[in-house]
Design an enzyme around this catalytic site. Structure first.
Site, mmCIF file in Angstrom:
data_model
loop_
_atom_site.group_PDB
_atom_site.id
_atom_site.type_symbol
_atom_site.label_atom_id
_atom_site.label_comp_id
_atom_site.label_asym_id
_atom_site.label_seq_id
_atom_site.Cartn_x
_atom_site.Cartn_y
_atom_site.Cartn_z
ATOM 1 N N GLU A 84 8.316 44.506 -22.876
ATOM 2 C CA GLU A 84 8.948 44.317 -24.183
ATOM 3 C C GLU A 84 8.054 44.626 -25.366
ATOM 4 O O GLU A 84 8.520 44.612 -26.496
ATOM 5 C CB GLU A 84 9.386 42.863 -24.321
ATOM 6 C CG GLU A 84 10.218 42.370 -23.170
ATOM 7 C CD GLU A 84 11.417 41.592 -23.635
ATOM 8 O OE1 GLU A 84 11.311 40.958 -24.681
ATOM 9 O OE2 GLU A 84 12.460 41.656 -22.965
ATOM 10 N N ALA A 85 6.769 44.828 -25.101
ATOM 11 C CA ALA A 85 5.857 44.988 -26.238
ATOM 12 C C ALA A 85 4.747 45.986 -25.933
ATOM 13 O O ALA A 85 4.403 46.222 -24.771
ATOM 14 C CB ALA A 85 5.255 43.641 -26.593
ATOM 15 N N GLN B 96 1.366 48.806 -22.402
ATOM 16 C CA GLN B 96 2.770 48.576 -22.708
ATOM 17 C C GLN B 96 3.379 47.698 -21.628
ATOM 18 O O GLN B 96 3.356 48.054 -20.453
ATOM 19 C CB GLN B 96 3.511 49.911 -22.780
ATOM 20 C CG GLN B 96 5.002 49.714 -22.913
ATOM 21 C CD GLN B 96 5.731 50.941 -23.409
ATOM 22 O OE1 GLN B 96 5.132 51.903 -23.860
ATOM 23 N NE2 GLN B 96 7.040 50.905 -23.318
ATOM 24 N N ASP C 65 5.593 32.204 -19.133
ATOM 25 C CA ASP C 65 5.093 33.360 -18.368
ATOM 26 C C ASP C 65 3.664 33.092 -17.933
ATOM 27 O O ASP C 65 2.748 33.856 -18.241
ATOM 28 C CB ASP C 65 5.177 34.621 -19.252
ATOM 29 C CG ASP C 65 4.911 35.905 -18.477
ATOM 30 O OD1 ASP C 65 4.987 35.883 -17.234
ATOM 31 O OD2 ASP C 65 4.616 36.938 -19.114
#
Ligand code: ATP
Ligand code: MG
Length: 231
Positions: free
Chosen positions: A19-20, A16, A139
């Site tokens: 955000e996802a 995790q 990113d």
């Protein structure tokens, strides 16, 4: 419509992020990674929905665009906008560039930089190609690059495009490279030479614009430095 995945409940949780959630499962019998964006309780509900959808859209657009540019990315299987989940090919028999560098530095401390030089060159070429094709990753880290198969083959697959956008200006490209420089140097000590190597092949790949981008990178570095001095 029936669920596109074979067994919804048999997905294996991998990790995790902020955000996802990332899962491993199968998609009509194929090894699959699914990435589900979740809501953030602190965000206003409708803003949250818009942002989540934006990220999903950016990620898918950039992956499709990279494919057209000849930059290896996982094959996209399916998108479910209702659950903000997308399903992609699992790059099997792979490791992150991060793990590869960490192990190289651990097991070959004296020869690590020399051994990693071809990898740095390849990364520079890929980033140059991506930027020339107007994709900003957003990113860039060594965890967001996978090495498929024998690492010596330098078959790099780029992932995690949730913060990406297209049509970037030289400034955006400079920031993208700065993010990568910080990520590389903070995760892997003594890799300054590798970043120089990355930039050398970036310059070769990205042609005329590269000089301007490198100028912007220098500016962003200066700003970063000032911020650390003040802050
Ligand atoms: N298609 C794929 N094939 C194989 N492994 C994958 C794939 N996609 C993601 N992974 C693995 O899952 C990890 C997390 O995926 P990703 O970077 O897309 O999610 P994230 O939540 O944004 O992660 P982070 O917070 O680390 O940036 C990757 O570093 C990689 O190890
Ligand atoms: Mg990631």
């Amino acid at each position: 419509m029936a669920a596109p995945v074979d067994e919804q409940d048999e997905r294996e949780f991998i990790k995790q992020g902020a955000e996802a959630k990332v899962f491993r499962e199968t998609f009509y019998g194929r090894p699959c990674i699914s990435k589900e964006r979740f809501s953030k309780a602190y965000r206003h509900a409708s803003l949250d929905k818009t942002l989540t959808f934006q990220r999903l859209k950016s990620e898918i657009r950039a992956m499709n665009k990279c494919r057209l540019l000849g930059i290896p990315v996982p094959c996209l299987f399916h998108v479910n906008t209702a659950t903000s989940t997308f399903y992609m090919e699992e790059i099997t028999n792979s490791q992150t560039v991060r793990d590869y560098i960490v192990n190289m530095q651990k097991f070959h401390p004296d020869k690590a930089i020399e051994k990693l030089r071809p990898l740095a060159k390849k990364i520079g070429r890929l980033l140059g190609k991506m930027h020339a094709g107007k994709v900003i990753h957003g990113d860039l880290t060594t965890s967001n690059m996978l090495l498929r198969g024998d690492p010596e083959n330098l078959d790099i697959v780029m992932i995690d495009f949730g913060l990406s956008f297209s049509e970037g200006l030289p400034e955006d490209k400079g920031v993208d490279l700065y993010v990568f420089e910080r990520a590389l140097l903070s995760t892997h000590p003594n890799t300054e030479e590798l970043f120089t190597e990355v930039m050398e092949s970036y310059r070769q790949e990205n042609g005329e614009e590269a000089q301007e981008v490198i100028g912007k990178l220098d500016e962003v570095r200066m700003r970063g430095r000032k911020r650390t001095m003040v802050g």
